[in-house]
Design an enzyme around this catalytic site. Structure first.
Site, PDB file in Angstrom:
ATOM      1  N   LYS A 140       0.976  -1.169  -0.093  1.00 30.88           N
ATOM      2  CA  LYS A 140      -0.076   0.092  -0.114  1.00 30.88           C
ATOM      3  C   LYS A 140       0.882   1.454  -0.059  1.00 30.88           C
ATOM      4  CE  LYS A 140      -4.478   0.961   0.434  1.00 30.88           C
ATOM      5  NZ  LYS A 140      -5.619  -0.118   0.306  1.00 30.88           N
TER       6      LYS A 140
HETATM    7  N1  LIG Z   1     -11.344   2.328  -4.072  1.00 24.07           N
HETATM    8  C1  LIG Z   1     -10.885   0.868  -3.813  1.00 24.07           C
HETATM    9  O1  LIG Z   1     -10.589   0.528  -4.814  1.00 24.07           O
HETATM   10  C2  LIG Z   1     -10.995   0.638  -2.488  1.00 24.07           C
HETATM   11  C3  LIG Z   1     -11.253   1.239  -1.457  1.00 24.07           C
HETATM   12  N2  LIG Z   1     -11.367   0.839  -0.223  1.00 24.07           N
HETATM   13  C4  LIG Z   1     -11.460   1.410   1.111  1.00 24.07           C
HETATM   14  O2  LIG Z   1     -12.670   2.082   1.160  1.00 24.07           O
HETATM   15  C5  LIG Z   1     -12.664   3.319   1.775  1.00 24.07           C
HETATM   16  C6  LIG Z   1     -13.362   4.390   1.280  1.00 24.07           C
HETATM   17  O3  LIG Z   1     -12.634   4.336  -0.317  1.00 24.07           O
HETATM   18  P1  LIG Z   1     -13.300   4.914  -1.633  1.00 24.07           P
HETATM   19  O4  LIG Z   1     -14.638   4.827  -1.670  1.00 24.07           O
HETATM   20  O5  LIG Z   1     -12.416   4.607  -2.522  1.00 24.07           O
HETATM   21  O6  LIG Z   1     -12.993   6.659  -1.280  1.00 24.07           O
HETATM   22  P2  LIG Z   1     -13.776   7.823  -1.978  1.00 24.07           P
HETATM   23  O7  LIG Z   1     -12.552   9.071  -1.689  1.00 24.07           O
HETATM   24  O8  LIG Z   1     -14.298   7.496  -3.135  1.00 24.07           O
HETATM   25  O9  LIG Z   1     -15.092   7.969  -0.753  1.00 24.07           O
HETATM   26  C7  LIG Z   1     -14.940   8.171   0.311  1.00 24.07           C
HETATM   27  C8  LIG Z   1     -16.229   8.735   0.866  1.00 24.07           C
HETATM   28  O10 LIG Z   1     -16.199   8.870   2.347  1.00 24.07           O
HETATM   29  C9  LIG Z   1     -16.433  10.144   2.751  1.00 24.07           C
HETATM   30  N3  LIG Z   1     -15.601  10.572   4.155  1.00 24.07           N
HETATM   31  C10 LIG Z   1     -14.542  11.119   3.877  1.00 24.07           C
HETATM   32  N4  LIG Z   1     -14.013  11.439   5.102  1.00 24.07           N
HETATM   33  C11 LIG Z   1     -15.076  11.131   5.985  1.00 24.07           C
HETATM   34  C12 LIG Z   1     -15.212  11.071   7.575  1.00 24.07           C
HETATM   35  N5  LIG Z   1     -14.305  11.541   8.209  1.00 24.07           N
HETATM   36  N6  LIG Z   1     -16.558  10.758   7.872  1.00 24.07           N
HETATM   37  C13 LIG Z   1     -17.536  10.526   7.007  1.00 24.07           C
HETATM   38  N7  LIG Z   1     -17.188  10.398   5.544  1.00 24.07           N
HETATM   39  C14 LIG Z   1     -15.933  10.650   5.165  1.00 24.07           C
HETATM   40  C15 LIG Z   1     -16.091  11.027   1.547  1.00 24.07           C
HETATM   41  O11 LIG Z   1     -16.814  12.101   1.506  1.00 24.07           O
HETATM   42  P3  LIG Z   1     -16.523  13.427   0.488  1.00 24.07           P
HETATM   43  O12 LIG Z   1     -17.274  12.818  -0.686  1.00 24.07           O
HETATM   44  O13 LIG Z   1     -17.339  14.555   0.881  1.00 24.07           O
HETATM   45  O14 LIG Z   1     -14.990  13.606   0.505  1.00 24.07           O
HETATM   46  C16 LIG Z   1     -16.710  10.053   0.499  1.00 24.07           C
HETATM   47  O15 LIG Z   1     -18.045   9.843   0.426  1.00 24.07           O
HETATM   48  C17 LIG Z   1     -11.180   3.465   2.183  1.00 24.07           C
HETATM   49  O16 LIG Z   1     -10.926   2.984   3.394  1.00 24.07           O
HETATM   50  C18 LIG Z   1     -10.339   2.480   1.063  1.00 24.07           C
HETATM   51  O17 LIG Z   1      -9.367   2.360   1.656  1.00 24.07           O
HETATM   52  C19 LIG Z   1     -11.248  -0.879  -0.197  1.00 24.07           C
HETATM   53  C20 LIG Z   1     -11.058  -1.376  -1.082  1.00 24.07           C
HETATM   54  C21 LIG Z   1     -10.793  -0.669  -2.522  1.00 24.07           C
HETATM   55  O1  LIG Z   2      -7.096  -3.238  -6.494  1.00 27.31           O
HETATM   56  C1  LIG Z   2      -5.959  -3.151  -5.857  1.00 27.31           C
HETATM   57  O2  LIG Z   2      -4.821  -3.781  -5.994  1.00 27.31           O
HETATM   58  C2  LIG Z   2      -5.882  -2.922  -4.428  1.00 27.31           C
HETATM   59  C3  LIG Z   2      -7.168  -2.261  -4.058  1.00 27.31           C
HETATM   60  C4  LIG Z   2      -7.061  -1.711  -2.418  1.00 27.31           C
HETATM   61  O3  LIG Z   2      -6.073  -1.034  -2.335  1.00 27.31           O
HETATM   62  C5  LIG Z   2      -7.635  -2.409  -1.396  1.00 27.31           C
HETATM   63  O4  LIG Z   2      -8.363  -3.323  -1.861  1.00 27.31           O
HETATM   64  O5  LIG Z   2      -7.606  -1.885  -0.237  1.00 27.31           O
END
Ligand SMILES: NC(=O)C1=CN([C@@H]2O[C@H](COP(=O)(O)OP(=O)(O)OC[C@H]3O[C@@H](n4cnc5c(N)ncnc54)[C@H](OP(=O)(O)O)[C@@H]3O)[C@@H](O)[C@H]2O)C=CC1
Ligand SMILES: O=C(O)CCC(=O)C(=O)O
Length: 431
Positions: A121
């Site tokens: 990561k």
């Molecule tokens: N994208 C990926 O491929 C993957 C992501 N993840 C995990 O999922 C989680 C979200 O990732 P992802 O969806 O990609 O991120 P995004 O940036 O697309 O979305 C995050 C969301 O959370 C909101 N947010 C940010 N900070 C806070 C807070 N303090 N309290 C409440 N809401 C908050 C954001 O609000 P706003 O829109 O207003 O900024 C947004 O709606 C992370 O932990 C990430 O590591 C896990 C697996 C894969």
């Molecule tokens: O698609 C990937 O390689 C990693 C996605 C990721 O960072 C996660 O699952 O937290």
């Protein structure tokens, strides 16, 4: 470059980490599984540490001509089962400790899905919204230059995470390709489809969360058309999960972004609520429903709670007040060690991140295969194969849980760690 984990530092949501750094949380989880499997003490010691951590300074010229230096990290935890794999996040709260913990979780996530990858990561300490697109591009290219030799299609393959997207991956791929003098699509996943990306990668983490929530609800005899669901975070993971569950008949009663939540016990029309990408800040501007703080969303009396925003939101302080019947972790590390203990005492099932949100890396694997085979998959094939892989992983974990009478998290770790430990034994890398 450093090779040992640092002492406690702040995590993305540093207010509530209860003195447990992300690495300490990750090590606690590993330790429980190592005890259950009676894993060799030396192997456990090795797995507590990342193999390598890169820390790089990234000077970037801002559009006004000033130079600013950002800090970037890439933590590589373990590669016994295949190349390191994991996302890159751009966020102000990124720390070395957080990247190391997240790299450990990637090792287990890839293993539980039986993907031929290890865990990594990375991230840059930056608020991407404070940079212009040109500045983000220069920063990303500089990061790629600094990681030259460390990343590559058979070494370590980055992907998107919080604050990064397919455009970020396109710049990374281009910068790496320029360094090598040839086009190397396999150096990253989560690229745009026009340059070798896989259709369905963007929706995949949320789709996987929805599939696992559906399987878990069925396990507990909760019918989909009676299921009330609250989702914290309405970005890539949260919005895709909410919309898919909604389309399957569940009642999504609350969603939130960083500004707060909207709640309607009769159900929200998730397709009408724009995500951040579609319209920044639109969740609490949505016409309909009661506005409430994020903290209250976490305590709503719902069937399923999906924390899908940031880490450390379920803590020793609020765990007793969580009223959901089931928690499905969409975000990485949303439950602190203290909260996990309270949920265990309350017999409140928590489906862990390394299983629930593994849809993203699974479709990344499909993308990587398409690079090797030079052949793209249609969206329907991606969705069907993801469905099969998620359900397979779910069934293996459920079997382990039922046979050994474990928590969902322990059962998931047991499946993952047994695969990593077997690979280490077979390769003779240990001791
Ligand atoms: N994208 C990926 O491929 C993957 C992501 N993840 C995990 O999922 C989680 C979200 O990732 P992802 O969806 O990609 O991120 P995004 O940036 O697309 O979305 C995050 C969301 O959370 C909101 N947010 C940010 N900070 C806070 C807070 N303090 N309290 C409440 N809401 C908050 C954001 O609000 P706003 O829109 O207003 O900024 C947004 O709606 C992370 O932990 C990430 O590591 C896990 C697996 C894969
Ligand atoms: O698609 C990937 O390689 C990693 C996605 C990721 O960072 C996660 O699952 O937290």
């Amino acid at each position: 470059m450093t090779t040992t984990p640092p002492e406690t530092t702040e995590s993305t949501n540093s207010e509530s980490n209860e003195d447990h750094s992300p690495v300490e949380m990750a090590v606690d989880q590993l330790e429980r599984a190592a005890e259950l499997l009676d894993v060799d003490q030396g192997m456990f010691e090795r797995l507590k540490h990342p193999t390598t951590v890169y820390r790089v300074s990234l000077p970037v010229e801002r559009d006004d001509g000033q130079t600013e230096v950002f800090t970037g990290y890439r933590a590589q935890h373990d590669d016994v089962r295949g190349p390191y794999k994991g996302g890159i996040r751009y966020a102000p709260g990124v720390t070395e400790d957080e990247c190391i913990a997240l790299s450990m979780w990637m090792t287990w996530k890839c293993a539980v899905m039986d993907l031929p990858f290890g865990g990594a990561k990375g991230g840059i300490v930056v608020d991407p919204d404070e940079l212009t697109e040109k500045e983000r591009e220069r920063l990303t290219r500089r990061f790629a230059e600094s990681l030259q030799g460390a990343i590559g299609p058979t070494k370590d393959i980055p992907a998107p995470d919080m604050g990064t997207d397919e455009q970020t991956m396109a710049w990374l791929m281009d910068a790496c390709s320029m360094q090598e003098g040839e086009t190397i699509p396999g150096v990253v996943t989560g690229k745009p489809t026009a340059i070798g990306g896989c259709p369905g990668r963007e929706e995949a983490p949320g789709r996987g969360v929805a599939i696992i929530a559906r399987e878990a609800a069925a396990y507990y005899d909760m019918p989909m058309d009676e299921l009330s669901v609250a989702v914290q975070g309405y970005g890539s993971v949260g919005a895709n999960a909410a919309r898919l569950l909604d389309s399957w008949g569940a009642n999504i009663v609350a969603v939130s972004d960083v500004n707060g939540a909207i709640y309607d016990p009769s159900g929200l029309q998730t397709m009408d609520i724009p995500t951040y990408d579609e319209q920044p800040g639109a969740v609490t501007a949505y016409d309909g429903g009661e506005i409430m703080p994020n903290a209250e969303l976490l305590e709503l009396d719902v069937d399923v709670l999906i924390p899908a925003a940031v880490g450390n939101v379920l803590t020793r302080e609020n765990a007793a007040d969580v009223s959901a019947s089931l928690i499905v972790e969409g975000a990485n590390g949303p439950t602190t060690t203290g909260a996990a203990e309270i949920f265990d005492q309350r017999n409140l099932p928590v489906i862990p991140d390394i299983l629930a949100n593994a849809g993203g890396v699974t479709v990344s694997y499909f993308e990587w295969l398409q690079h090797i085979n030079r052949r793209s998959w249609p969206l329907e094939r991606v969705r069907e194969t993801l469905e099969d892989e998620m359900v397979d992983a779910w069934e293996q974990v459920a079997r382990e849980r039922d046979e050994r009478e474990l928590t969902w998290r322990d059962a998931t770790y047991v499946v993952a760690l047994s695969r990593v430990a077997e690979a280490k034994d077979l390769r003779g890398l240990w001791p």
